[in-house]
Design a protein around this motif. Sequence first.
Motif, PDB file in Angstrom:
ATOM      1  N   MET A   3      42.557  90.634  26.519  1.00 29.63           N
ATOM      2  CA  MET A   3      42.472  89.341  25.843  1.00 29.63           C
ATOM      3  C   MET A   3      42.123  88.279  26.892  1.00 29.63           C
ATOM      4  O   MET A   3      42.704  88.238  27.964  1.00 29.63           O
ATOM      5  CB  MET A   3      43.811  88.976  25.200  1.00 29.63           C
ATOM      6  N   ILE A   4      41.153  87.443  26.558  1.00 31.04           N
ATOM      7  CA  ILE A   4      40.680  86.445  27.530  1.00 31.04           C
ATOM      8  C   ILE A   4      41.087  85.039  27.091  1.00 31.04           C
ATOM      9  O   ILE A   4      41.224  84.774  25.895  1.00 31.04           O
ATOM     10  CB  ILE A   4      39.155  86.544  27.687  1.00 31.04           C
ATOM     11  N   HIS A   5      41.323  84.153  28.071  1.00 26.13           N
ATOM     12  CA  HIS A   5      41.627  82.755  27.742  1.00 26.13           C
ATOM     13  C   HIS A   5      40.531  81.876  28.346  1.00 26.13           C
ATOM     14  O   HIS A   5      40.384  81.806  29.571  1.00 26.13           O
ATOM     15  CB  HIS A   5      43.005  82.338  28.291  1.00 26.13           C
TER      16      HIS A   5
ATOM     17  N   GLY B 229      40.518  87.252  22.332  1.00 26.08           N
ATOM     18  CA  GLY B 229      41.211  86.236  23.135  1.00 26.08           C
ATOM     19  C   GLY B 229      41.215  84.896  22.443  1.00 26.08           C
ATOM     20  O   GLY B 229      41.135  84.827  21.209  1.00 26.08           O
ATOM     21  N   LYS B 230      41.285  83.804  23.245  1.00 25.40           N
ATOM     22  CA  LYS B 230      41.350  82.489  22.611  1.00 25.40           C
ATOM     23  C   LYS B 230      40.629  81.426  23.426  1.00 25.40           C
ATOM     24  O   LYS B 230      40.344  81.633  24.610  1.00 25.40           O
ATOM     25  CB  LYS B 230      42.815  82.091  22.430  1.00 25.40           C
ATOM     26  N   ILE B 231      40.320  80.339  22.727  1.00 25.95           N
ATOM     27  CA  ILE B 231      39.608  79.215  23.353  1.00 25.95           C
ATOM     28  C   ILE B 231      40.435  77.945  23.198  1.00 25.95           C
ATOM     29  O   ILE B 231      40.849  77.595  22.087  1.00 25.95           O
ATOM     30  CB  ILE B 231      38.235  78.993  22.696  1.00 25.95           C
TER      31      ILE B 231
ATOM     32  N   ILE C  29      48.036  73.498  31.622  1.00 24.87           N
ATOM     33  CA  ILE C  29      47.727  74.577  30.662  1.00 24.87           C
ATOM     34  C   ILE C  29      47.707  75.921  31.400  1.00 24.87           C
ATOM     35  O   ILE C  29      48.279  76.921  30.947  1.00 24.87           O
ATOM     36  CB  ILE C  29      46.355  74.310  29.996  1.00 24.87           C
ATOM     37  N   HIS C  30      47.082  75.907  32.612  1.00 23.93           N
ATOM     38  CA  HIS C  30      46.915  77.149  33.393  1.00 23.93           C
ATOM     39  C   HIS C  30      48.264  77.732  33.825  1.00 23.93           C
ATOM     40  O   HIS C  30      48.466  78.944  33.837  1.00 23.93           O
ATOM     41  CB  HIS C  30      46.048  76.827  34.625  1.00 23.93           C
ATOM     42  N   GLU C  31      49.204  76.826  34.152  1.00 25.11           N
ATOM     43  CA  GLU C  31      50.564  77.269  34.540  1.00 25.11           C
ATOM     44  C   GLU C  31      51.217  78.018  33.374  1.00 25.11           C
ATOM     45  O   GLU C  31      51.814  79.076  33.550  1.00 25.11           O
ATOM     46  CB  GLU C  31      51.427  76.049  34.876  1.00 25.11           C
ATOM     47  N   GLU C  32      51.054  77.454  32.175  1.00 21.42           N
ATOM     48  CA  GLU C  32      51.727  78.038  30.998  1.00 21.42           C
ATOM     49  C   GLU C  32      50.960  79.240  30.443  1.00 21.42           C
ATOM     50  O   GLU C  32      51.549  80.191  29.929  1.00 21.42           O
ATOM     51  CB  GLU C  32      51.874  76.968  29.910  1.00 21.42           C
ATOM     52  N   ASP C  33      49.658  79.238  30.577  1.00 22.51           N
ATOM     53  CA  ASP C  33      48.839  80.276  29.932  1.00 22.51           C
ATOM     54  C   ASP C  33      47.549  80.442  30.748  1.00 22.51           C
ATOM     55  O   ASP C  33      46.551  79.781  30.459  1.00 22.51           O
ATOM     56  CB  ASP C  33      48.521  79.785  28.503  1.00 22.51           C
ATOM     57  N   PRO C  34      47.573  81.308  31.778  1.00 19.20           N
ATOM     58  CA  PRO C  34      46.446  81.381  32.726  1.00 19.20           C
ATOM     59  C   PRO C  34      45.075  81.418  32.055  1.00 19.20           C
ATOM     60  O   PRO C  34      44.859  82.134  31.077  1.00 19.20           O
ATOM     61  CB  PRO C  34      46.727  82.664  33.515  1.00 19.20           C
ATOM     62  N   ILE C  35      44.169  80.576  32.586  1.00 17.10           N
ATOM     63  CA  ILE C  35      42.800  80.471  32.065  1.00 17.10           C
ATOM     64  C   ILE C  35      41.894  81.374  32.909  1.00 17.10           C
ATOM     65  O   ILE C  35      42.022  81.409  34.130  1.00 17.10           O
ATOM     66  CB  ILE C  35      42.306  79.014  32.160  1.00 17.10           C
TER      67      ILE C  35
ATOM     68  N   THR D 243      22.871  79.223  32.894  1.00 16.11           N
ATOM     69  CA  THR D 243      22.006  79.444  31.725  1.00 16.11           C
ATOM     70  C   THR D 243      22.351  80.741  30.990  1.00 16.11           C
ATOM     71  O   THR D 243      21.925  80.925  29.857  1.00 16.11           O
ATOM     72  CB  THR D 243      20.529  79.547  32.181  1.00 16.11           C
ATOM     73  N   ASN D 244      23.102  81.655  31.641  1.00 13.51           N
ATOM     74  CA  ASN D 244      23.463  82.908  30.974  1.00 13.51           C
ATOM     75  C   ASN D 244      24.668  83.549  31.654  1.00 13.51           C
ATOM     76  O   ASN D 244      24.771  83.500  32.882  1.00 13.51           O
ATOM     77  CB  ASN D 244      22.269  83.883  31.027  1.00 13.51           C
ATOM     78  N   ILE D 245      25.597  84.057  30.844  1.00 16.43           N
ATOM     79  CA  ILE D 245      26.753  84.793  31.386  1.00 16.43           C
ATOM     80  C   ILE D 245      26.432  86.270  31.231  1.00 16.43           C
ATOM     81  O   ILE D 245      26.311  86.767  30.110  1.00 16.43           O
ATOM     82  CB  ILE D 245      28.043  84.440  30.637  1.00 16.43           C
ATOM     83  N   ARG D 246      26.248  86.976  32.334  1.00 15.66           N
ATOM     84  CA  ARG D 246      25.883  88.408  32.269  1.00 15.66           C
ATOM     85  C   ARG D 246      27.130  89.273  32.055  1.00 15.66           C
ATOM     86  O   ARG D 246      27.103  90.252  31.315  1.00 15.66           O
ATOM     87  CB  ARG D 246      25.213  88.830  33.572  1.00 15.66           C
ATOM     88  N   GLU D 247      28.235  88.885  32.721  1.00 15.76           N
ATOM     89  CA  GLU D 247      29.438  89.724  32.630  1.00 15.76           C
ATOM     90  C   GLU D 247      30.679  88.902  32.967  1.00 15.76           C
ATOM     91  O   GLU D 247      30.624  88.060  33.857  1.00 15.76           O
ATOM     92  CB  GLU D 247      29.334  90.900  33.617  1.00 15.76           C
ATOM     93  N   ILE D 248      31.769  89.137  32.204  1.00 12.05           N
ATOM     94  CA  ILE D 248      33.088  88.617  32.570  1.00 12.05           C
ATOM     95  C   ILE D 248      33.972  89.853  32.732  1.00 12.05           C
ATOM     96  O   ILE D 248      34.221  90.575  31.770  1.00 12.05           O
ATOM     97  CB  ILE D 248      33.675  87.699  31.489  1.00 12.05           C
TER      98      ILE D 248
END
Length: 276
Positions: free
Chosen positions: A1-3, A55-57, A109-115, A149-154
């Motif tokens: 799951m990604i944040h 995940g969530k945004i 936010i990052h402390e409570e729920d890592p981004i 301009t483009n996300i190839r991989e996370i």
Amino acid sequence: MIHLLVSIKQVPDTTNIRIDPETGSLIRKGVPAILNPYDAHAVAAAAEWKRKLGGKITIITMGPPSATLALQECIELGADRGILLSDRKFAGSDTWATSYVLAEAIRKIHEEDPIDLLFFGKQAIDGDTAQVGPGVATRLEFPLITYATNIREINQDEGFVLIERKTELRTEIIRATLPALLTCEKEIAEIPYAALPDLIKSLRYETETWTAEDPVIYDETKIGLKGSPTKVSKTGTPKQHEPGETFKVAEIGLKESVDTVFEKMISNSSVASLWE
Ligand SMILES: Cc1cc2nc3c(=O)[nH]c(=O)nc-3n(C[C@H](O)[C@H](O)[C@H](O)COP(=O)(O)OP(=O)(O)OC[C@H]3O[C@@H](n4cnc5c(N)ncnc54)[C@H](O)[C@@H]3O)c2cc1C
């Protein structure tokens, strides 16, 4: 799951910015406000990767209460949480103060729920400085990739992201450690039509409002006009110049065109003096 987190700005729906000669500030009255176009593409990109990885945004924005509408638009595009940073003490913030306000909220936010990955627009169509994204990345000491301009991989397991970014000469492929911050070009993702469930969710969505004291206690010397080293001394709308003369080479021929332009330059004393 990604944040994923997207920082958005509500801007006047015009490129024809008008400045109030008295106050030197932007005339917003009667000008509809919209979600900054670059930020809409950034939200669309985040929504694509949320669908791919699960995940969530989270969306944040610093602005007046009316900026809730821009947050709602992001919920329509697939975001899950919207936080409005709104307080009269934030008013008049330049990019230095704005990046401080946003960075401290993101830190909380990052402390409570890592981004994992942060998305900013390349620039806002009103201030146009393109400074806030890099300012926030520097304050949080997160790797920064601009003009994405483009996300190839996370890759969460190995903790990296692979990005294509645009430069004048070529496209670069950059690998950065997560969490990283991107500033996005419009090519990063197409803005889809809102899915019905998201539309319904946005109509019911209650925005969270954070102030200058709660839940982050801001240093008041670093926010608003007080925290802004940029002092606007004078503003005004540049004088529109009459269009210059046009010579159609196809009609009068190259030699005639060059001779005519040369004669005009010579007869123009300020140009002629260059040759003295
Ligand atoms: C006409 C005009 C000229 C200005 N000139 C300057 C100037 O020269 N120097 C200066 O310091 N300030 C300037 N400002 C003030 C500046 O607009 C604000 O500080 C603003 O909050 C951030 O700068 P920006 O609009 O240039 O955003 P940019 O840096 O261009 O925005 C880039 C990205 O940062 C994020 N972002 C920007 N603002 C917010 C926000 N409020 N909430 C959430 N995310 C945000 C968005 O993702 C956006 O796409 C100007 C404002 C106007 C209207």
